[in-house]
Enzyme design. Structure first.
Site, PDB file in Angstrom:
ATOM      1  N   CYS A  21      37.822  96.087 133.452  1.00  0.00           N
ATOM      2  CA  CYS A  21      37.128  95.403 134.548  1.00  0.00           C
ATOM      3  C   CYS A  21      36.372  94.181 134.036  1.00  0.00           C
ATOM      4  O   CYS A  21      35.406  94.315 133.287  1.00  0.00           O
ATOM      5  CB  CYS A  21      36.184  96.413 135.207  1.00  0.00           C
ATOM      6  SG  CYS A  21      34.973  95.704 136.328  1.00  0.00           S
ATOM      7  N   CYS A  58      32.695  94.082 134.908  1.00  0.00           N
ATOM      8  CA  CYS A  58      32.001  95.102 134.099  1.00  0.00           C
ATOM      9  C   CYS A  58      31.682  94.546 132.715  1.00  0.00           C
ATOM     10  O   CYS A  58      30.579  94.750 132.196  1.00  0.00           O
ATOM     11  CB  CYS A  58      32.855  96.355 133.948  1.00  0.00           C
ATOM     12  SG  CYS A  58      33.239  97.216 135.487  1.00  0.00           S
TER      13      CYS A  58
END
Length: 125
Positions: free
Chosen positions: A30, A33
């Site tokens: 991600c 992230c």
């Protein structure tokens, strides 16, 4: 103090034994992230009295499902064992500092009273 990895085995004790716990639900693949990770780590080092935990949603799928995580990163804040904040999306440092300040400033007697009233209302419905 830097962040710690949270697993299904450590989650409950972590929340129960600490006043404020921030949880970052994330995954390696991600992009947002990965962008939020350093912000979260810097806040962890600046706030050693708070537990900063990271939950890898690829490894801890049951935890992610249990918390109904549908977008990552998702930040959750527990204070006194109660979820007081939950929001998907990467925050910048100022936004994360604001969340931390808000969690610190909560009147937990008021929060517990509100939770009890909500639970009572749900039981009557």
């Amino acid at each position: 103090m830097s962040s710690i990895a949270i697993t299904a085995d450590t989650l409950n004790d972590t929340i129960d034994q600490n006043d404020i716990v921030l949880l970052d639900f994330w995954a390696e693949w991600c992009g947002p992230c990965r962008a939020f990770g350093p912000v979260f780590e810097k806040a962890a080092e600046a706030n050693p009295d708070i537990v900063f935990g990271k939950i890898d949603t690829e490894v801890e799928r049951e935890l992610a499902a249990g918390f109904q995580i549908t977008s990552i990163p998702t930040l959750m804040v527990f204070r006194g064992g109660i979820i007081v904040f939950s929001q998907p999306g990467a925050l910048n440092a100022a936004q994360l500092d604001q969340v931390i300040a808000g969690a610190r400033a909560l009147d937990m007697d008021e929060v517990r009273a509100a939770v009890a009233a909500q639970q009572e209302g749900a039981a009557q419905a």
